[in-house]
Motif scaffolding. Structure first.
Motif, PDB file in Angstrom:
ATOM      1  N   MET A   1      53.496  22.141  12.384  1.00  0.00           N
ATOM      2  CA  MET A   1      54.841  22.232  11.802  1.00  0.00           C
ATOM      3  C   MET A   1      55.207  20.916  11.116  1.00  0.00           C
ATOM      4  N   LEU A   2      54.908  19.768  11.780  1.00  0.00           N
ATOM      5  CA  LEU A   2      55.239  18.475  11.184  1.00  0.00           C
ATOM      6  C   LEU A   2      54.426  18.239   9.920  1.00  0.00           C
ATOM      7  N   GLY A   3      53.141  18.653   9.949  1.00  0.00           N
ATOM      8  CA  GLY A   3      52.316  18.497   8.757  1.00  0.00           C
ATOM      9  C   GLY A   3      52.863  19.267   7.576  1.00  0.00           C
ATOM     10  N   ARG A   4      53.352  20.478   7.827  1.00  0.00           N
ATOM     11  CA  ARG A   4      53.930  21.276   6.741  1.00  0.00           C
ATOM     12  C   ARG A   4      55.232  20.661   6.241  1.00  0.00           C
ATOM     13  N   ILE A   5      56.018  20.093   7.178  1.00  0.00           N
ATOM     14  CA  ILE A   5      57.252  19.430   6.774  1.00  0.00           C
ATOM     15  C   ILE A   5      56.943  18.264   5.842  1.00  0.00           C
ATOM     16  N   PHE A   6      55.903  17.481   6.179  1.00  0.00           N
ATOM     17  CA  PHE A   6      55.539  16.352   5.325  1.00  0.00           C
ATOM     18  C   PHE A   6      54.969  16.827   3.993  1.00  0.00           C
ATOM     19  N   THR A   7      54.288  17.982   3.987  1.00  0.00           N
ATOM     20  CA  THR A   7      53.800  18.528   2.712  1.00  0.00           C
ATOM     21  C   THR A   7      54.972  18.855   1.797  1.00  0.00           C
ATOM     22  N   VAL A   8      55.924  19.633   2.328  1.00  0.00           N
ATOM     23  CA  VAL A   8      57.094  20.008   1.533  1.00  0.00           C
ATOM     24  C   VAL A   8      57.935  18.783   1.202  1.00  0.00           C
ATOM     25  N   GLY A   9      58.179  17.937   2.213  1.00  0.00           N
ATOM     26  CA  GLY A   9      58.993  16.752   1.988  1.00  0.00           C
ATOM     27  C   GLY A   9      58.351  15.775   1.020  1.00  0.00           C
ATOM     28  N   GLY A  10      57.021  15.636   1.083  1.00  0.00           N
ATOM     29  CA  GLY A  10      56.335  14.723   0.176  1.00  0.00           C
ATOM     30  C   GLY A  10      56.447  15.150  -1.269  1.00  0.00           C
ATOM     31  N   TYR A  11      56.199  16.436  -1.521  1.00  0.00           N
ATOM     32  CA  TYR A  11      56.346  16.921  -2.894  1.00  0.00           C
ATOM     33  C   TYR A  11      57.807  16.879  -3.341  1.00  0.00           C
ATOM     34  N   THR A  12      58.705  17.165  -2.406  1.00  0.00           N
ATOM     35  CA  THR A  12      60.121  17.102  -2.759  1.00  0.00           C
ATOM     36  C   THR A  12      60.527  15.664  -3.063  1.00  0.00           C
ATOM     37  N   LEU A  13      59.979  14.709  -2.309  1.00  0.00           N
ATOM     38  CA  LEU A  13      60.265  13.305  -2.591  1.00  0.00           C
ATOM     39  C   LEU A  13      59.761  12.923  -3.980  1.00  0.00           C
ATOM     40  N   GLY A 274      67.240  17.452  -0.019  1.00  0.00           N
ATOM     41  CA  GLY A 274      66.016  18.105  -0.449  1.00  0.00           C
ATOM     42  C   GLY A 274      64.801  17.671   0.336  1.00  0.00           C
ATOM     43  N   VAL A 275      64.631  16.347   0.465  1.00  0.00           N
ATOM     44  CA  VAL A 275      63.427  15.819   1.107  1.00  0.00           C
ATOM     45  C   VAL A 275      63.419  16.131   2.599  1.00  0.00           C
ATOM     46  N   ILE A 276      64.591  16.150   3.231  1.00  0.00           N
ATOM     47  CA  ILE A 276      64.656  16.338   4.682  1.00  0.00           C
ATOM     48  C   ILE A 276      65.172  17.739   5.032  1.00  0.00           C
ATOM     49  N   ILE A 280      62.555  20.760   5.955  1.00  0.00           N
ATOM     50  CA  ILE A 280      62.467  21.219   7.340  1.00  0.00           C
ATOM     51  C   ILE A 280      62.902  22.669   7.463  1.00  0.00           C
ATOM     52  N   GLY A 281      63.985  23.043   6.781  1.00  0.00           N
ATOM     53  CA  GLY A 281      64.438  24.433   6.828  1.00  0.00           C
ATOM     54  C   GLY A 281      63.435  25.391   6.229  1.00  0.00           C
ATOM     55  N   THR A 282      62.755  24.981   5.144  1.00  0.00           N
ATOM     56  CA  THR A 282      61.750  25.828   4.505  1.00  0.00           C
ATOM     57  C   THR A 282      60.595  26.128   5.449  1.00  0.00           C
ATOM     58  N   VAL A 283      60.167  25.124   6.203  1.00  0.00           N
ATOM     59  CA  VAL A 283      59.063  25.313   7.150  1.00  0.00           C
ATOM     60  C   VAL A 283      59.533  26.051   8.401  1.00  0.00           C
ATOM     61  N   LEU A 284      60.766  25.772   8.834  1.00  0.00           N
ATOM     62  CA  LEU A 284      61.253  26.335  10.085  1.00  0.00           C
ATOM     63  C   LEU A 284      61.445  27.841  10.020  1.00  0.00           C
ATOM     64  N   LEU A 285      61.956  28.374   8.897  1.00  0.00           N
ATOM     65  CA  LEU A 285      62.260  29.802   8.837  1.00  0.00           C
ATOM     66  C   LEU A 285      61.021  30.681   9.041  1.00  0.00           C
TER      67      LEU A 285
END
Length: 510
Positions: A1-13, A274-276, A280-285
């Motif tokens: 889950m954390l890895g996916r959050i960093f994937t989404v957050g990294g691209y969003t950053l 967006g980054v946080i 996180i919400g995108t991965v959590l749902l």
């Protein structure tokens, strides 16, 4: 889950970084005058519709339904479900696009009534919005494809797509001399980016599952369930967007530059959102939807609590900085070219007002996930509409004395009410429990935030004295120092208050 959050957050950053580069160009070329205000109206209208119907409501209804159909009936049933949703979505967006282009003058009278007194600015806003509005159709399909990929645990392309918006707008702004105005250049950049984002998501989905196709419509139980969730989700997603619509409408009556101040303050505010929050919400749902489909309610609740803690951990530095040193940030980012230091001061005060509610802004998507994963979109809708009511009333009350700062404060109050009601409803229903460890962690985060805010306040005043003789790049240098202080003080505070074992357990729960 954390890895996916960093994937989404990294691209969003990366998207936010290129977005700041885009906004620096916008500020330098458009400034905060009438052309800028007309363009920001043209940008906001399709973006509001996108956030309500595409990203907000559609994701809340589609991702749990698609995950449920995929788990129950397999890939064939999931593809048929996606084909039917695609057909309905495409048809509705084409109708909306035609209506918007034909009736844009009437829509502009409603949505930007303050432009009525300036026929030239009104005409420009109508012309630019007709250019940008087809972006909504393209981005809606992008959202559908992204939802399907997220259920497949593929997050990268959907998270990276918005980078194209920034690159495309910078390219057209660089060629602004070939357009009727810089506003036209920026508007065409928005539309071109929609095409590029569509091609990226369509290519990824084609490789990993196949694109949806037009299919005969049939209102089976899965489709009816989707629409039962979509209706309340649409009303719920209108919460923040109605608030921003109200900002746009009211700001057209305020002095020139109010819309631009709101835009630049919101752009900085959107960085942590967006980054946080969205990452996180995108991965959590989909994570919670998958666990709920497997009847793992305890695991779903634990995933949500961890999402809250991750959100607080990453967002507190932004809260402290936006509240304590917004003027330094705004001057360093945008005060150049046509965007003066006076414009930056107005935008900085607006950013501080938004920052009051940065915590609910970043947490709300994770908070409503517990309801959306259960296909209950009605409860979040009730909370959102209650927040809207307070929001709009406060805007009207505060706009006279505080101008656009009052609009931002109204938005902040509505956001807090929305989040608190969602948490109240979730705990009352037994969907969410805050144990003693979570409450202790919450108190430690408050202490860490206060320590960081004090350090930033002292550093900013020290830097103002020490760097006073710098003729250029003084604000940029101050911001660099503040970033270093933030990293040192905040990391030290978190380690001192929580310890390494807490962080290790947060990343790898037992």
């Amino acid at each position: 889950m954390l890895g996916r959050i960093f994937t989404v957050g990294g691209y969003t950053l990366l998207s936010r970084i290129t977005g700041f580069a885009r906004d620096i160009m916008l500020a330098a070329i458009l400034g905060a005058g009438p052309i800028a205000d007309a363009f920001f109206v043209a940008l906001r209208l399709p973006n509001h519709f996108r956030a309500i119907f595409a990203e907000g409501a559609f994701n809340a209804a589609f991702v749990p339904a698609y995950a449920h159909v995929s788990g129950k009936g397999g890939q064939d049933a999931a593809h048929l479900f996606a084909d039917r949703i695609f057909t309905l979505l495409f048809a509705s967006q084409v109708v909306l696009l035609v209506l918007a282009i034909v009736f844009m003058p009437q829509a502009m009278t409603i949505l930007a009534p303050g432009f009525t007194d300036d026929p030239a600015q009104r005409h420009l806003a109508i012309e630019l919005t007709r250019i940008t509005f087809p972006y909504l159709l393209l981005i809606t399909l992008v959202t559908l494809y992204g939802g399907m990929l997220n259920v497949m645990q593929r997050f990268a392309s959907a998270a990276a797509a918005s980078i194209f918006l920034n690159i495309s707008m910078m390219a057209t702004l660089a060629l602004a001399a070939f357009f009727p105005s810089a506003g036209h250049a920026a508007a065409w950049g928005v539309l071109i980016s929609g095409v590029l984002q569509y091609l990226l998501l369509a290519g990824d989905l084609q490789r990993h599952g196949g694109l949806p196709r037009f299919a005969p419509l049939r209102l089976d139980e899965d489709i009816r369930g989707f629409f039962r969730a979509l209706g309340p989700a649409t009303l719920g997603s209108m919460g923040t967007q109605v608030a921003l619509f109200a900002d746009t409408i009211i700001a057209t009556f305020l002095p020139v530059g109010a819309l631009s101040a709101l835009y630049y303050a919101d752009r900085l505010n959107q960085l942590p959102i967006g980054v946080i929050g969205i990452a996180i919400g995108t991965v959590l749902l989909p994570e919670m939807s998958r666990r709920m489909a497997a009847n793992d309610h305890v695991g779903a609740m634990g995933a949500q609590r961890r999402a809250f803690l991750f959100t607080l951990l990453f967002s507190l530095p932004f809260v402290a900085a936006f509240l304590v040193v917004p003027d330094v940030i705004m001057r360093a980012m945008f005060a150049r070219g046509a965007f003066s230091k006076a414009d930056a001061a107005v935008a900085a005060a607006t950013l501080a007002a938004y920052a009051i509610a940065l915590i609910p802004f970043v947490m709300i998507r994770s908070a409503v996930a517990t309801f959306n994963a259960r296909k209950d979109t009605t409860t979040p809708m009730i909370a959102a509409l209650t927040g809207i009511a307070v929001n709009v009333v406060l805007k009207v009350m505060l706009m006279g004395s505080l101008a656009q700062i009052g609009l931002a404060l109204g938005t902040a109050a509505g956001a807090w009410i929305n989040l608190l009601l969602v948490i109240f409803f979730a705990t009352r229903a037994g969907y969410l429990e805050f144990d003693r460890a979570f409450l202790i962690a919450l108190g430690k985060f408050v202490v860490a935030g206060i320590v960081l805010a004090a350090a930033l306040w002292a550093t900013a005043r020290y830097a103002a004295v020490q760097l006073a003789e710098m003729a250029t790049l003084r604000d940029e240098a101050t911001l660099g120092i503040l970033i270093i202080v933030t990293l040192i003080v905040y990391c030290a505070s978190i380690l001192a208050l929580f310890g390494k074992s807490w962080l290790r357990d947060l990343v790898r729960p037992r």
